[in-house]
Design an enzyme around this catalytic site. Structure first.
Site, PDB file in Angstrom:
ATOM      1  CB  ALA A 251     -15.873  10.512  -2.745  1.00 57.26           C
ATOM      2  CB  ALA A 252     -18.979   6.307  -5.640  1.00 60.31           C
ATOM      3  N   GLY A 253     -17.335   8.137  -7.595  1.00 59.68           N
ATOM      4  CA  GLY A 253     -16.707   8.376  -8.892  1.00 59.68           C
ATOM      5  C   GLY A 253     -15.236   8.738  -8.755  1.00 59.68           C
ATOM      6  CG  ASP A 254     -14.067  12.250  -6.811  1.00 65.44           C
ATOM      7  OD1 ASP A 254     -14.113  12.542  -8.016  1.00 65.44           O
ATOM      8  OD2 ASP A 254     -14.552  12.967  -5.912  1.00 65.44           O
TER       9      ASP A 254
END
Length: 308
Positions: A251-254
């Site tokens: 979820a780093a990209g989210d």
């Protein structure tokens, strides 16, 4: 402060996470590890990130009629997210993701989309007024492509800024790309969309220019530990990474996308917004989980005060 409205359209999942020493190879069983069950889904993760960072968020999604859906809805409400357009399809289960994370923070993910696959253009039409009254809309590709195109068209024709995180990677029609104001792929997604293998700044810049040539307004390619590349249609800016010890990249990209939405809603320019998003995402990778890893605005403000 008059908060601008962010509409997130996308997936709602429950993540089943195992933290182990290594990722299993095909046919291999890896014993040991820690199990966690967390709310997830790219759409939900981005909605939660934007809400925790101070955004005024409406989340449009579809779930089954089950325990996972009820837990998710309660969680969104606790985050202050408007769930008026959280729709239900009782004939299919809610989406579920199985995630394995290794000791270095790398992960592999398998997703059973469930009700996410039944969020259709007719549902988007029900939310037309909500989209038309937004300041910006962000979407991903864990819902049907026809639904993404429908929502993008409504937003575009209403003068609402359209952001698209093309994840997971998929071929996209130019009809859609021409309606996107900001495209936010990672290096793999940028490679898939352009047939340019993105491995460094030079190839990222080439890919960004190709994507702009397809009709995209601006391109922001996230490059993990290398930071990000921002192309506004005329010049490229390298967004330096923040040095942290990575625990889990889930979820780093989210988180980056949600933070970017908030910064743009606060009327920062794209480069400023990308730097803010990079800082927020760098905090998220130091924590285990998807939404559990997303920081709150007060944490970001505390870091800035400490740096003064």
């Amino acid at each position: 402060m008059n908060l601008k409205k962010i509409v997130v359209i996308g997936s709602s999942n429950t993540d089943m996470v195992i933290k182990s020493e290594k990722l299993p190879a095909p046919g291999e069983t890896v014993l040991g590890g820690t199990f966690l069950m967390n709310p997830g889904g790219k759409g939900a993760n981005q909605a939660v990130a934007a809400a925790r960072l101070g955004g005024r968020v409406t989340f449009i999604c579809k779930t089954g009629d089950d325990l996972f859906a009820r837990r998710a809805e309660e969680g969104y409400r606790q985050e202050g997210i408007d769930t008026a357009f959280m729709l239900c399809n009782a004939e299919v289960p809610s989406g579920v993701a199985l995630i394995t994370v290794d000791a270095k923070g790398e992960n592999c993910i398998a997703v059973a989309p469930g009700a996410n696959n039944t969020l259709l253009p007719a549902d988007i039409e029900q939310a037309r007024s909500e989209i038309e009254s937004a300041d910006l809309v962000i979407m991903q590709l864990e819902i049907p492509l026809e639904t993404v195109i429908c929502a993008a068209r409504i937003a575009h024709e209403s003068g609402v800024k359209v952001l698209l995180n093309p994840a997971p990677a998929s071929a996209l029609p130019e009809e859609l790309l021409r309606m996107v104001d900001v495209l936010i792929p990672n290096r793999g997604e940028a490679s898939a969309l352009t047939n340019i293998e993105v491995t460094d700044w030079e190839t990222a810049e080439r890919a960004a220019r190709v994507l702009h040539g397809y009709g995209v307004g601006s391109v922001l390619i996230t490059l993990g530990a290398y930071g990000a590349l921002c192309f506004d249609g005329s010049e490229c800016t390298h967004i330096a990474p923040f040095k942290v010890k990575t625990v889990d990249t889930t979820a780093a990209g989210d988180t980056f996308c949600g933070a970017l939405c908030v910064a743009l809603a606060e009327e920062r320019d794209l480069v400023q917004a990308a730097r803010f998003a990079s800082l927020v995402a760098s905090i998220s990778v130091t924590r285990l989980g998807a939404q559990n890893s997303v920081p709150y605005r007060r944490e970001i403000d505390d870091i800035r005060v400490a740096q003064l």
